[in-house]
Design a protein around this motif. Structure first.
Motif, PDB file in Angstrom:
ATOM      1  N   ILE A  14      53.827  27.849 -19.333  1.00 17.75           N
ATOM      2  CA  ILE A  14      53.073  29.110 -18.955  1.00 17.75           C
ATOM      3  C   ILE A  14      52.005  29.484 -19.869  1.00 17.75           C
ATOM      4  O   ILE A  14      52.291  29.540 -20.962  1.00 17.75           O
ATOM      5  CB  ILE A  14      54.369  30.108 -18.729  1.00 17.75           C
ATOM      6  CG1 ILE A  14      55.116  29.976 -17.765  1.00 17.75           C
ATOM      7  CG2 ILE A  14      53.711  31.508 -18.125  1.00 17.75           C
ATOM      8  CD1 ILE A  14      56.477  30.767 -17.855  1.00 17.75           C
ATOM      9  N   SER A  15      50.601  29.353 -19.332  1.00 20.75           N
ATOM     10  CA  SER A  15      49.672  29.816 -20.438  1.00 20.75           C
ATOM     11  C   SER A  15      49.688  31.286 -20.952  1.00 20.75           C
ATOM     12  O   SER A  15      49.887  32.168 -19.946  1.00 20.75           O
ATOM     13  CB  SER A  15      48.313  29.559 -19.817  1.00 20.75           C
ATOM     14  OG  SER A  15      48.189  30.229 -18.685  1.00 20.75           O
ATOM     15  N   PRO A  16      49.939  31.683 -21.979  1.00 26.63           N
ATOM     16  CA  PRO A  16      50.003  32.836 -22.594  1.00 26.63           C
ATOM     17  C   PRO A  16      48.693  33.576 -22.258  1.00 26.63           C
ATOM     18  O   PRO A  16      47.611  33.276 -21.967  1.00 26.63           O
ATOM     19  CB  PRO A  16      50.278  32.570 -24.024  1.00 26.63           C
ATOM     20  CG  PRO A  16      50.238  31.353 -24.321  1.00 26.63           C
ATOM     21  CD  PRO A  16      49.679  30.537 -23.245  1.00 26.63           C
ATOM     22  N   SER A  17      49.074  34.961 -22.290  1.00 26.67           N
ATOM     23  CA  SER A  17      47.868  36.013 -22.011  1.00 26.67           C
ATOM     24  C   SER A  17      46.874  35.832 -23.369  1.00 26.67           C
ATOM     25  O   SER A  17      47.408  35.223 -24.408  1.00 26.67           O
ATOM     26  CB  SER A  17      48.187  37.357 -21.724  1.00 26.67           C
ATOM     27  OG  SER A  17      48.808  37.782 -23.241  1.00 26.67           O
ATOM     28  N   PRO A  18      45.811  36.356 -23.213  1.00 29.95           N
ATOM     29  CA  PRO A  18      44.776  36.313 -24.423  1.00 29.95           C
ATOM     30  C   PRO A  18      45.450  36.646 -25.682  1.00 29.95           C
ATOM     31  O   PRO A  18      45.212  36.295 -26.780  1.00 29.95           O
ATOM     32  CB  PRO A  18      43.654  37.002 -23.954  1.00 29.95           C
ATOM     33  CG  PRO A  18      43.290  36.811 -22.444  1.00 29.95           C
ATOM     34  CD  PRO A  18      45.171  36.860 -22.120  1.00 29.95           C
ATOM     35  N   GLN A  19      46.189  37.877 -25.639  1.00 31.03           N
ATOM     36  CA  GLN A  19      46.695  38.686 -26.753  1.00 31.03           C
ATOM     37  C   GLN A  19      47.674  37.725 -27.146  1.00 31.03           C
ATOM     38  O   GLN A  19      48.161  37.618 -28.558  1.00 31.03           O
ATOM     39  CB  GLN A  19      47.294  40.164 -26.227  1.00 31.03           C
ATOM     40  CG  GLN A  19      47.619  41.063 -27.386  1.00 31.03           C
ATOM     41  CD  GLN A  19      48.176  42.279 -26.982  1.00 31.03           C
ATOM     42  OE1 GLN A  19      48.203  42.480 -25.676  1.00 31.03           O
ATOM     43  NE2 GLN A  19      48.483  43.077 -27.848  1.00 31.03           N
ATOM     44  N   GLU A  20      48.727  37.161 -26.322  1.00 29.66           N
ATOM     45  CA  GLU A  20      49.868  36.297 -26.998  1.00 29.66           C
ATOM     46  C   GLU A  20      48.996  35.089 -27.538  1.00 29.66           C
ATOM     47  O   GLU A  20      49.859  34.492 -28.463  1.00 29.66           O
ATOM     48  CB  GLU A  20      50.777  35.967 -25.787  1.00 29.66           C
ATOM     49  CG  GLU A  20      51.602  37.077 -25.202  1.00 29.66           C
ATOM     50  CD  GLU A  20      52.659  36.770 -24.191  1.00 29.66           C
ATOM     51  OE1 GLU A  20      52.303  35.506 -23.473  1.00 29.66           O
ATOM     52  OE2 GLU A  20      53.180  37.676 -23.721  1.00 29.66           O
ATOM     53  N   GLN A  21      47.946  34.510 -27.016  1.00 27.21           N
ATOM     54  CA  GLN A  21      47.389  33.507 -27.491  1.00 27.21           C
ATOM     55  C   GLN A  21      46.885  33.640 -28.710  1.00 27.21           C
ATOM     56  O   GLN A  21      47.305  32.775 -29.756  1.00 27.21           O
ATOM     57  CB  GLN A  21      45.919  33.240 -26.775  1.00 27.21           C
ATOM     58  CG  GLN A  21      45.339  31.862 -27.208  1.00 27.21           C
ATOM     59  CD  GLN A  21      45.720  30.742 -26.083  1.00 27.21           C
ATOM     60  OE1 GLN A  21      45.574  31.055 -24.988  1.00 27.21           O
ATOM     61  NE2 GLN A  21      45.996  29.471 -26.737  1.00 27.21           N
ATOM     62  N   LEU A  22      46.574  34.628 -29.498  1.00 24.78           N
ATOM     63  CA  LEU A  22      46.181  35.147 -30.733  1.00 24.78           C
ATOM     64  C   LEU A  22      47.409  35.027 -31.519  1.00 24.78           C
ATOM     65  O   LEU A  22      47.275  34.426 -32.571  1.00 24.78           O
ATOM     66  CB  LEU A  22      45.325  36.643 -30.520  1.00 24.78           C
ATOM     67  CG  LEU A  22      44.870  36.840 -32.294  1.00 24.78           C
ATOM     68  CD1 LEU A  22      43.620  36.064 -32.326  1.00 24.78           C
ATOM     69  CD2 LEU A  22      44.514  38.531 -32.034  1.00 24.78           C
ATOM     70  N   SER A  23      48.254  35.647 -31.198  1.00 25.17           N
ATOM     71  CA  SER A  23      49.641  35.771 -31.855  1.00 25.17           C
ATOM     72  C   SER A  23      50.337  34.375 -32.059  1.00 25.17           C
ATOM     73  O   SER A  23      50.756  33.963 -33.076  1.00 25.17           O
ATOM     74  CB  SER A  23      50.603  36.819 -31.506  1.00 25.17           C
ATOM     75  OG  SER A  23      51.115  36.359 -30.116  1.00 25.17           O
ATOM     76  N   ASN A  24      50.293  33.338 -30.916  1.00 19.87           N
ATOM     77  CA  ASN A  24      50.549  32.135 -31.070  1.00 19.87           C
ATOM     78  C   ASN A  24      49.858  31.614 -32.113  1.00 19.87           C
ATOM     79  O   ASN A  24      50.610  30.711 -32.917  1.00 19.87           O
ATOM     80  CB  ASN A  24      50.288  31.542 -29.897  1.00 19.87           C
ATOM     81  CG  ASN A  24      50.945  30.353 -29.493  1.00 19.87           C
ATOM     82  OD1 ASN A  24      51.594  29.864 -30.359  1.00 19.87           O
ATOM     83  ND2 ASN A  24      50.599  29.484 -28.378  1.00 19.87           N
ATOM     84  N   GLU A  25      48.461  31.563 -32.261  1.00 24.51           N
ATOM     85  CA  GLU A  25      47.749  30.898 -33.358  1.00 24.51           C
ATOM     86  C   GLU A  25      48.313  31.553 -34.646  1.00 24.51           C
ATOM     87  O   GLU A  25      48.294  30.618 -35.581  1.00 24.51           O
ATOM     88  CB  GLU A  25      46.176  31.116 -33.153  1.00 24.51           C
ATOM     89  CG  GLU A  25      45.758  30.115 -32.198  1.00 24.51           C
ATOM     90  CD  GLU A  25      44.244  30.425 -31.795  1.00 24.51           C
ATOM     91  OE1 GLU A  25      43.393  30.884 -32.635  1.00 24.51           O
ATOM     92  OE2 GLU A  25      43.779  30.041 -30.631  1.00 24.51           O
TER      93      GLU A  25
END
Ligand SMILES: [Zn+2]
Length: 97
Positions: A14-25
């Protein structure tokens, strides 16, 4: 959002939302830092510099692997250095006799 949820999401594709993408990185960056700090390693050159010291401990029947664990670790994973070590150990043993 905790790490476990994040990993679960990535595994499920499941591709994370842009906000989650940031925290993911941010999390991955943090993990990389942890890895660097946690896992000390020495290079072949560094091992070579201290190899005689390590061999001396071995010859003296001291616990070289315990005193210099990073050396032991490198010898375990690096066949070239291991060979170098065994050669030196052999030479020292012959010389001592
Ligand atoms: Zn090496």
């Amino acid at each position: 959002m905790n790490l476990r949820d994040l990993i679960q999401k990535i595994r499920n594709g499941i591709s994370p939302s842009p906000q989650e993408q940031l925290s993911n990185e941010a999390v991955l960056g943090f993990l990389r830092v942890l890895e660097t700090v946690d896992h000390e390693e020495i290079t072949c050159d560094e091992l070579y510099e201290k190899l005689d010291e390590y061999v001396e401990l071995e010859v003296d029947k001291k616990d070289a692997a315990h005193i210099m664990p990073l050396m032991r670790e490198h010898l375990d994973v690096c066949p070239e250095c291991c060979e170098e070590y065994e050669t030196l150990l052999h030479v020292v043993e012959i010389t001592e006799e």
